[in-house]
Design an enzyme around this catalytic site. Sequence first.
Site, PDB file in Angstrom:
ATOM      1  N   GLU A 232      58.731  55.252 -35.624  1.00  0.00           N
ATOM      2  CA  GLU A 232      57.429  54.879 -36.189  1.00  0.00           C
ATOM      3  C   GLU A 232      56.348  55.264 -35.191  1.00  0.00           C
ATOM      4  OE1 GLU A 232      58.373  51.312 -39.276  1.00  0.00           O
ATOM      5  OE2 GLU A 232      58.007  50.662 -37.235  1.00  0.00           O
TER       6      GLU A 232
ATOM      7  N   CYS B 195      61.271  42.707 -29.734  1.00  0.00           N
ATOM      8  CA  CYS B 195      62.487  43.524 -29.685  1.00  0.00           C
ATOM      9  C   CYS B 195      62.525  44.318 -28.387  1.00  0.00           C
ATOM     10  CB  CYS B 195      62.514  44.471 -30.875  1.00  0.00           C
ATOM     11  SG  CYS B 195      60.986  45.407 -31.025  1.00  0.00           S
TER      12      CYS B 195
ATOM     13  N   GLU C 236      64.135  49.573 -37.790  1.00  0.00           N
ATOM     14  CA  GLU C 236      63.703  49.164 -36.444  1.00  0.00           C
ATOM     15  C   GLU C 236      64.381  47.829 -36.185  1.00  0.00           C
ATOM     16  OE1 GLU C 236      61.986  50.863 -34.374  1.00  0.00           O
ATOM     17  OE2 GLU C 236      61.022  52.386 -35.599  1.00  0.00           O
TER      18      GLU C 236
ATOM     19  N   ASN D 127      57.526  38.254 -35.768  1.00  0.00           N
ATOM     20  CA  ASN D 127      57.067  38.258 -34.366  1.00  0.00           C
ATOM     21  C   ASN D 127      55.792  39.083 -34.149  1.00  0.00           C
ATOM     22  OD1 ASN D 127      58.516  40.637 -34.684  1.00  0.00           O
ATOM     23  ND2 ASN D 127      59.464  40.542 -32.669  1.00  0.00           N
TER      24      ASN D 127
HETATM   25  P1  NAP Z   1      65.433  38.943 -39.600  1.00  0.00           P
HETATM   26  O1  NAP Z   1      66.061  37.624 -39.799  1.00  0.00           O
HETATM   27  O2  NAP Z   1      66.256  40.151 -39.746  1.00  0.00           O
HETATM   28  O3  NAP Z   1      64.185  38.974 -40.601  1.00  0.00           O
HETATM   29  C1  NAP Z   1      63.345  40.082 -40.692  1.00  0.00           C
HETATM   30  C2  NAP Z   1      62.858  40.202 -42.119  1.00  0.00           C
HETATM   31  O4  NAP Z   1      63.973  40.425 -42.965  1.00  0.00           O
HETATM   32  C3  NAP Z   1      62.165  38.965 -42.652  1.00  0.00           C
HETATM   33  O5  NAP Z   1      61.128  39.354 -43.519  1.00  0.00           O
HETATM   34  C4  NAP Z   1      63.271  38.287 -43.426  1.00  0.00           C
HETATM   35  O6  NAP Z   1      62.848  37.433 -44.452  1.00  0.00           O
HETATM   36  C5  NAP Z   1      63.958  39.487 -44.020  1.00  0.00           C
HETATM   37  N1  NAP Z   1      65.311  39.237 -44.485  1.00  0.00           N
HETATM   38  C6  NAP Z   1      66.191  38.322 -44.035  1.00  0.00           C
HETATM   39  N2  NAP Z   1      67.342  38.413 -44.747  1.00  0.00           N
HETATM   40  C7  NAP Z   1      67.159  39.406 -45.676  1.00  0.00           C
HETATM   41  C8  NAP Z   1      67.957  39.963 -46.696  1.00  0.00           C
HETATM   42  N3  NAP Z   1      69.203  39.531 -46.936  1.00  0.00           N
HETATM   43  N4  NAP Z   1      67.443  40.956 -47.440  1.00  0.00           N
HETATM   44  C9  NAP Z   1      66.201  41.414 -47.236  1.00  0.00           C
HETATM   45  N5  NAP Z   1      65.381  40.909 -46.280  1.00  0.00           N
HETATM   46  C10 NAP Z   1      65.872  39.921 -45.497  1.00  0.00           C
HETATM   47  O7  NAP Z   1      64.768  39.078 -38.175  1.00  0.00           O
HETATM   48  P2  NAP Z   1      63.830  38.036 -37.453  1.00  0.00           P
HETATM   49  O8  NAP Z   1      64.674  37.077 -36.739  1.00  0.00           O
HETATM   50  O9  NAP Z   1      62.802  37.536 -38.369  1.00  0.00           O
HETATM   51  O10 NAP Z   1      63.074  39.017 -36.445  1.00  0.00           O
HETATM   52  C11 NAP Z   1      63.524  39.234 -35.178  1.00  0.00           C
HETATM   53  C12 NAP Z   1      64.383  40.481 -35.103  1.00  0.00           C
HETATM   54  O11 NAP Z   1      63.573  41.625 -35.395  1.00  0.00           O
HETATM   55  C13 NAP Z   1      64.914  40.697 -33.722  1.00  0.00           C
HETATM   56  O12 NAP Z   1      66.239  41.126 -33.782  1.00  0.00           O
HETATM   57  C14 NAP Z   1      64.012  41.806 -33.178  1.00  0.00           C
HETATM   58  O13 NAP Z   1      64.585  42.537 -32.144  1.00  0.00           O
HETATM   59  C15 NAP Z   1      63.761  42.612 -34.399  1.00  0.00           C
HETATM   60  N6  NAP Z   1      62.554  43.439 -34.252  1.00  0.00           N
HETATM   61  C16 NAP Z   1      62.708  44.778 -34.091  1.00  0.00           C
HETATM   62  C17 NAP Z   1      61.599  45.574 -33.905  1.00  0.00           C
HETATM   63  C18 NAP Z   1      61.742  47.056 -33.702  1.00  0.00           C
HETATM   64  O14 NAP Z   1      60.745  47.753 -33.831  1.00  0.00           O
HETATM   65  N7  NAP Z   1      62.924  47.573 -33.391  1.00  0.00           N
HETATM   66  C19 NAP Z   1      60.324  45.015 -33.899  1.00  0.00           C
HETATM   67  C20 NAP Z   1      60.198  43.644 -34.070  1.00  0.00           C
HETATM   68  C21 NAP Z   1      61.338  42.862 -34.259  1.00  0.00           C
HETATM   69  P3  NAP Z   1      62.631  35.869 -44.186  1.00  0.00           P
HETATM   70  O15 NAP Z   1      61.233  35.782 -43.784  1.00  0.00           O
HETATM   71  O16 NAP Z   1      62.891  35.215 -45.476  1.00  0.00           O
HETATM   72  O17 NAP Z   1      63.578  35.463 -43.134  1.00  0.00           O
END
Ligand code: NAP
Length: 489
Positions: free
Chosen positions: A470, A292, A258, A159
């Site tokens: 961060e 997020c 995060e 994102n």
């Molecule tokens: P996600 O599915 O958790 O993916 C995030 C990252 O993790 C991607 O690079 C993904 O790779 C990787 N990943 C997935 N499964 C994994 C595993 N088993 N082992 C290691 N890495 C793995 O999250 P998303 O849907 O892409 O992103 C949205 C989420 O991020 C939301 O929940 C949002 O709130 C959160 N977010 C939080 C913040 C914060 O600062 N708190 C900021 C931005 C976003 P792939 O590319 O292969 O899927």
Amino acid sequence: MTSVESVLKKTPKDLFIGGRWVPASGGRTFDVDDPATGEVLCSVADATPADGVAALDAAVAAQPAWAAHPPRERGEILRRAFELLTTRIDDLALLMTSEMGKPLADSRAEITYAAEFFRWFSEEAVRIDGGYQVAPNGTGRFLVMRQPVGPCLFVTPWNFPMAMGTRKIGPAIAAGCTSVIKPAHQTPLSMLALAEILQEAGLPDGVLNVVPAVGAGELMEPLIRDGRARKISFTGSTAVGRRLIEQSAEQVLRVSMELGGNAPFLVFDDADLDKAVDGAMLAKMRNMGEACTAANRIYAQAGIAEEFGRRLAERMGALRVGHGAADGVQVGPLIDAKARTKVTELVSDAVDRGAKVVIGGKAPEGDGYDGGYFYSPTVLTDVPTDARMATEEIFGPVAPISVFQTEQEALELANDTEYGLVSYVFTTDLARGLRMSEGLETGMVGLNQGIVSNPAAPFGGVKHSGLGREGGSTGIDEFLETKLVAIAT
Ligand code: NAP
């Protein structure tokens, strides 16, 4: 004039390991799509587990020299990278919009934000200090040193394809840590472009290694369990974060997480409604709601709820939806079909339970929307507390409004979630603003403003939204170990 084709052509598509651009083992690649058309933009090297180990080897090999590198020079590399990012913002914005979908203005805003982390941490690199203390009984001395944690593993989401990386890479470089980063498979190009810029800015080989991959788990788990990396910093969903914490337990890695959010946005009767509507637009629509920090639950007090809802719907309804690179577009597509299906399901669920659709509530139709994952800006009222969207991240342009009566009720509603990233409060009563800020169980509060992120301030959540911070002066602490030297005198 910059074209998508020319920007794509010059963006690296290989893995970046030990300062070299290399194809993945066996020549594996995967496609990167434009979410506004569903068409393939290009293919990128798909790192295998063996490539991951090679990247970690490179980070481990570079660690001692990097830790010994003069802090001033570490800072100057970041400063040069900040300047290159700023100079190349047009190309980088087009690249980001192509792979992620957000409008060009949002991509530019993200690149500015991303670059600011490099500027901030270029200034922090030379401020790492320690301590000296006389023991309480007067017979010994304590010297407190702060040293780099060691090689780090980073995983980032789609994102904010660049800023979620610079928030980790900036402090790591400043602190003297090397790293391996795996960007999200939907958006690897911005990270590859960033690595090229850091190389041009003078980052020594192996200090940063980039390994895009589709098989995130099979790539990362062996690296987490390897024992040579000393820290993992992850931005993404709570479900994946939880799994990475479990994997990190074996080698007792330091973890920074995060994770997801479910931000409440509270508007009191005494709020300045102009500010509240502006704030809601920002907190809801930044990044098409795919943040997020996005306002996930909007609670308006009974006296202004109708007026607030009407004005918000007017503003949401006036937004122009389309390809993020087209002139005047304010809302791009969602990241993929799965994301749009989830938003559609959450809206249907809320409507089935009694919510009313004021505007939107479906995907736009007609010319320009074919193949893309668009969803119309939507305002719902009378959203019941048992609707799925009250507990799940919407991650889309949907503003659900519910009404509350009292301050106590607002606080209870806001805190009724396992998440705790950010909350927003709109009131002109300072005492109430402070009471709410103290009572809200979130790592951050936006008081009369709809955005909290700033590289100079600590960003992070409590409860299931994460561990660590961060940015700000604490951002670098996550990359430093504290060592005591107890001295006999
Ligand atoms: P996600 O599915 O958790 O993916 C995030 C990252 O993790 C991607 O690079 C993904 O790779 C990787 N990943 C997935 N499964 C994994 C595993 N088993 N082992 C290691 N890495 C793995 O999250 P998303 O849907 O892409 O992103 C949205 C989420 O991020 C939301 O929940 C949002 O709130 C959160 N977010 C939080 C913040 C914060 O600062 N708190 C900021 C931005 C976003 P792939 O590319 O292969 O899927």
